[in-house]
Design an enzyme around this catalytic site. Structure first.
Site, PDB file in Angstrom:
ATOM      1  CD  GLU A  71      -8.772  -2.828  -1.825  1.00 27.20           C
ATOM      2  OE1 GLU A  71      -9.348  -3.083  -0.776  1.00 27.20           O
ATOM      3  OE2 GLU A  71      -7.994  -3.615  -2.359  1.00 27.20           O
ATOM      4  CG  ASP A 119      -1.722  -1.281   1.364  1.00 30.15           C
ATOM      5  OD1 ASP A 119      -2.162  -1.795   0.329  1.00 30.15           O
ATOM      6  OD2 ASP A 119      -1.873  -1.777   2.498  1.00 30.15           O
TER       7      ASP A 119
END
Ligand code: NAG
Ligand code: NAG
Ligand code: NAG
Ligand code: NAG
Ligand code: NAG
Ligand code: NAG
Ligand code: NAG
Ligand code: NAG
Ligand code: NAG
Ligand code: NAG
Length: 563
Positions: A204, A29
């Site tokens: 997301e 991420d």
């Protein structure tokens, strides 16, 4: 092995060519940000403490661990969190001359616990000292802050459920107060991505930016496994409506019909523009080794070119491990060895503890104790072990290479370890999966033993060899040899040959039991434990005087094909 490809537009003044992964070892991420001449990347840290590592670079190719955003228990709630929960998906922004980091913490993902992921942000002038969290009103995942350069308004974008009954996840937004964290505008559904939108949908990681009079909304879709991808949309307003790019997904190694590429799960991208006006995307990807990825999700980088207001990543081609980019020579590989003699009273920042430490679990540096005239790390073992969902006396370092050794020299003791007392090293993935070698009071016989324990899906296999000594001598080194396909565990005493006690397929360092997740990759741990009992007052102090990591050429092919 490596091919240097000079891509149009990548005239970055790099010292070295950019070689993937740019940050090796689990670092999922990634959120990239440039301020002036410096680039920063923040990555997820889950149940590791301190939380949210921030890496720094001036050339996009070489990254150093610079700081952490959650450095005290007040900054992060990790008490009792299972593997894969904790702090997820940070997002860096630079607003009104300050750094902001938006992130999420999740105590557990078991729905019966009824605790939902809660988002927050904190700010910093220097990326080193951070404010305590400002909690936001919405619950969800992957928050990011975007300040509209046109109006000066700041928006909170996040992945959130439509409600707490259907739980159909999408990208949501409100204008947010940087003072209170509260929504000061309507909380709206922003975009539902490009895939069929039902309760399986996982749109997301929303990242918003402004370029040439368009607002862009860059997201991840498909879940974080093999279907993971990046898609993008644009609008003339930060609140939409959104027009998806004609070339979505803009990043998706699985899209080429090749599930045999080593690089998989490409997605969760953020873009950065260099001072020279070149664009790059940082994203997460796995290196698949015969089907699994023991190092987890690492940080990758690729080029972005623009045409008619739409971005193309890596010229529209899949991401290959062998490709590096930039016009300069490749980096030297393997990197120099790592050595730690624990001579300072602070640990090197690359070491972590599990969850939030609330007791003193170790001391480093030159000890006042005459027992240890040299420096080292001396544990204060507690009742917890690496299998418990608490904070054992252990320190961990991410495994940075698929082909390396991790070795640790034990400090001598002046007494014997009793039943249940252990000291050792581990190839650690989670409280369920950690592979240990060390010394403890023998099981089923008197004296101390060298032992190894392998954990495979709840089954444990233990091996022990009598130490033939009433104390730990000062000449024992514990060794883990990590190769792409297996880990081997051994020890040496003095100049005797290494005794290899156990080995295990590397896929077990990428395994979670049913209903649990593999969101991290492997780490190496040093630990000592009373294994359920207090470390008795008259038991010897235990620890290590030195840790060494030696890296070898990884030789990982572009295709995940292993003979
Ligand atoms: C996204 O999906 C949710 C749930 O079905 C729906 O309520 C919402 O209106 C959709 N949003 C957009 C922007 O289409
Ligand atoms: C959601 O849609 C996808 C694609 O049609 C399908 O594979 C999946 O099973 C659906 N999930 C649910 C919960 O209906
Ligand atoms: C990978 O898969 C593609 C598509 O199925 C196939 O054409 C190719 O031969 C495979 N490559 C290797 C190295 O197995
Ligand atoms: C690759 O994994 C398979 C199981 O998925 C296993 O049977 C095989 O032995 C592995 N290959 C190597 C070279 O380790
Ligand atoms: C060895 O252990 C004893 C207690 O068992 C302790 O009194 C003594 O100080 C220790 N010796 C050294 C050199 O630390
Ligand atoms: C200890 O003894 C028990 C009972 O005989 C046996 O099941 C176990 O495997 C032994 N453990 C070791 C480490 O030898
Ligand atoms: C792990 O154990 C569970 C429960 O015994 C079993 O259902 C599952 O098939 C096992 N998985 C593997 C990969 O061994
Ligand atoms: C201790 O002695 C036994 C019996 O001679 C031997 O098998 C074992 O390898 C010795 N232990 C170590 C650590 O060398
Ligand atoms: C290791 O150190 C101990 C204690 O000093 C000594 O007795 C032993 O001979 C040494 N072993 C080797 C193999 O050097
Ligand atoms: C790992 O390193 C060893 C030692 O240098 C080397 O022999 C081996 O070929 C390397 N493995 C791979 C897969 O490159």
């Amino acid at each position: 092995m490596r091919v240097t490809i000079v891509l149009l537009g990548s005239l970055l003044a790099a010292v070295d060519a950019i070689k993937n992964p740019i940050i090796s070892g689990w670092n999922p991420d990634p959120s990239i940000l440039r301020v002036g001449k410096e680039y920063f990347i923040a990555t997820s840290s889950f149940e590791y403490f301190p939380g949210t590592p921030i890496y720094k670079s001036t050339d996009l190719a070489n990254w150093e661990l610079y700081s952490h955003a959650q450095t005290t228990p007040e900054h992060v709630q990790l008490y009792g969190v299972p593997t894969g929960a904790g702090v997820w998906a940070p997002s860096l922004s630079f607003i009104n001359g300050q750094f902001y980091l938006a992130s999420m913490t999740r105590w557990t993902y078991d729905p019966t616990a009824r605790v939902w992921p809660r988002v927050y942000f904190s700010s910093s002038k220097d990326l080193i000292t951070w404010t305590k969290p400002t909690w936001c009103e919405p619950w969800g995942i992957d928050p990011s802050l975007f300040q509209d350069p046109v109006t000066g308004k700041t928006y909170l974008n996040l992945m959130a459920p439509n409600n707490n009954i259907d739980r159909i996840w999408g990208i949501y937004q409100c204008e947010v107060s940087l003072t209170t964290g509260n929504c000061v505008g309507e909380y709206i559904s922003l975009w539902n991505g490009t895939l069929p939108h039902n309760s399986s949908a996982r749109d997301e990681g929303p990242k918003m930016f402004y370029k040439d009079e368009y607002y862009y909304l860059l997201i991840a879709e498909g879940g974080t496994d093999d279907l993971h991808r990046a898609t993008i949309a644009r609008s003339s307003s930060p609140q939409g409506p959104w027009t998806p790019a004609p070339n979505n997904p803009i990043l998706f190694n699985g899209a080429y019909g090749y599930d045999n590429f080593t690089v998989q799960s490409t997605g969760h991208a953020t873009f950065v523009e260099t001072l020279e006006g070149d664009w790059y995307a940082a994203f997460l990807a796995r290196r698949k080794i015969n089907g699994t990825s023991p190092l987890g999700r690492e940080t990758f980088l690729t080029t972005v070119t623009w045409k008619e207001g739409w971005p193309t990543l890596n010229d529209g081609k899949p991401i290959l491990l062998s490709e590096s980019f930039g016009s300069t020579p490749d980096q030297t590989y393997p990197p120099p060895p790592f050595k730690d003699t624990f001579s300072n009273s602070d640990l090197d920042p690359s070491w972590y503890q599990l969850r939030v430490p609330y007791t003193n679990n170790y001391n480093t540096g030159k000890t006042k104790n005459s027992k240890y005239p040299t420096s080292g790390i001396i544990f204060s073992p507690n009742v917890f072990s690496l299998s418990d969902r608490d904070t054992p006396s252990a320190v961990l370092r991410k495994q940075k290479s698929l082909n390396m050794t991790f070795s640790a020299a034990l400090l001598a003791t002046n007494g014997s370890l009793g039943y249940l007392q252990s000291v050792g090293i581990s190839a650690y993935l989670s409280e369920f999966q950690h592979q240990d070698i060390g010394i403890r009071g023998c099981v089923n016989q008197t004296g101390m033993c060298m032992y190894s324990t392998l954990l495979m899906n709840g089954t444990s296999v233990t091996n022990q060899i009598p130490l033939n000594s009433t104390s730990i001598p000062d000449n024992i080194t514990l060794i883990i040899r990590a190769e792409p396909l297996k880990y081997t565990f051994g020890f040496t005493i003095g100049s005797e040959p290494t005794v290899w006690m156990a080995n295990i397929a590397s896929s077990w360092l990428a395994f979670a039991p049913a209903n649990w997740f593999v969101f991290e990759g492997a780490s190496f741990a040093l630990f000592a434990s009373g294994n359920g009992n207090p470390w008795s007052f008259d038991a010897p102090a235990v620890g290590f005087k030195e840790v060494n990591e030696v890296y070898f050429e990884e030789g990982i092919p572009d295709h995940d094909v292993w003979a």
